[in-house]
Design an enzyme around this catalytic site. Structure first.
Site, PDB file in Angstrom:
ATOM      1  N   TYR A 166       0.824  -1.240  -0.128  1.00 17.42           N
ATOM      2  CA  TYR A 166       0.105  -0.021  -0.012  1.00 17.42           C
ATOM      3  C   TYR A 166       0.904   1.317  -0.082  1.00 17.42           C
ATOM      4  CZ  TYR A 166      -3.461   3.611   1.578  1.00 17.42           C
ATOM      5  OH  TYR A 166      -4.027   4.875   1.854  1.00 17.42           O
ATOM      6  N   LYS A 170       0.975   4.320  -2.735  1.00 13.57           N
ATOM      7  CA  LYS A 170       0.941   5.576  -2.476  1.00 13.57           C
ATOM      8  C   LYS A 170       1.952   6.640  -2.763  1.00 13.57           C
ATOM      9  CE  LYS A 170      -3.524   6.021  -1.246  1.00 13.57           C
ATOM     10  NZ  LYS A 170      -4.641   6.606  -2.063  1.00 13.57           N
TER      11      LYS A 170
END
Length: 320
Positions: A166, A170
């Site tokens: 993640y 990001k």
């Protein structure tokens, strides 16, 4: 201060059916914006799908006297990104701002992640943001400008475990945001980042329990301290035509708002740089006490380049 309104403006919000995306949609609609609620209704990991979340938000906006339409396209598909922008034009005849909020999560230790999980996280969180921005960009170039707000995260900063997939995706969103901000002003486009500190299904007590190894009860009060509604005003402000910022990442939640930035110091310069001189001057090299922001300025059109010691131009400055 005069209330910041969005009367006559159209805002497209991906992931707008739940969590902070829903809060964005309701807030902007209450300020007069016409909303395109994009949400395929998938689970936190990206599986499944339902028209329910988007439709429910649209119905709520309409019940309050606002205007909104649903869109169930996936941000991970080029066709879907094009279709959602077209939905704004077909429904309302214009598009003024995009909030790229859609995202998935699946916290896990690095050694337990699969290649498919890494790919999926990038497809939705990073590629999805790029595709929707690209579709809107072409329209903004023709219409004279617009605003893009990309949902970033503190995950890439390494402050939490289980954030490799993640946080990596990001991190791509952060890079995309800052790079786009350097190109946008010539078209009247401002691009900024928004990092929410919120309690949603992506940070539920069960999810936080998995990450930190504590019982879910330990995180039961997060929803009270970090409701999505407290963070949405930052994203809404970045979407407003009066906001002068470009290439800025705001972190907001729990009543606090702050800026995240990539910084660079002067460092150390030597005509005979070796491993030994690096080791000898390590404290000076890593000292960030006088560091400055790298990249575009805080206000649109104010491009900045890092200052370097010793007149050395073999650097970011020579290629920026």
């Amino acid at each position: 201060m005069t209330e910041l309104r969005f009367d006559g403006k159209v805002v497209l919000i991906t992931g707008g059916g739940r969590g902070v995306g829903r809060a964005h949609a309701l807030l902007l609609a209450s300020r007069g914006a016409k909303i395109v609620v994009v949400d395929p209704g998938v689970a936190v990991d990206g599986s499944g799908g339902s028209s329910g979340p988007a439709d429910e938000v649209v119905q709520e906006i309409k019940a309050a006297g606002g205007e909104a339409v649903s869109c169930y396209e996936s941000v991970a598909e080029e066709r879907g990104a094009t279709a959602m922008v077209q939905a704004a034009l077909d429904s309302f005849g214009r598009l003024d701002a995009v909030i790229n909020n859609a995202g998935i999560n699946g916290p896990e230790l690095f050694e337990n992640h699969t290649a498919e999980q890494f790919r999926r996280m990038c497809e939705v969180n990073y590629i999805g943001t790029a595709l929707v921005s690209h579709a809107a960009w072409k329209h903004f170039m023709k219409s004279g400008g617009g605003r893009i707000v990309n949902t970033a995260s503190e995950g890439p900063l390494g402050i939490h475990e289980m954030m490799t997939a993640y946080g990596g995706a990001k991190g791509g969103v952060i890079g995309l945001t800052l790079a786009l901000a350097s190109e946008g002003p010539k078209y009247g486009i401002a691009v900024n980042g928004f990092s929410p500190r919120i309690a949603t299904r992506m940070s539920s007590p069960e999810v936080m329990s998995h990450v930190y190894g504590k019982p879910p009860e330990a995180f039961a009060k997060l929803g009270t301290v970090f409701p999505p509604e407290l963070a949405s005003h930052a994203a809404a402000y970045l979407s407003h035509e009066s906001c002068p910022l470009n290439g800025v990442m705001l972190c907001c939640g729990g009543g606090q708002i702050l800026r995240m930035a990539i910084m660079q110091n002067v460092g150390f310069t030597s005509e005979n740089l070796t491993m030994e001189t690096i080791a000898e001057h390590l404290d000076e090299i890593i000292d960030m006490s006088a560091a400055a922001n790298v990249g575009v300025g805080a206000r649109a059109g104010e491009a900045r380049k890092p200052k370097l010691a010793g007149g050395n131009k073999t650097s970011l400055e020579s290629v920026s």
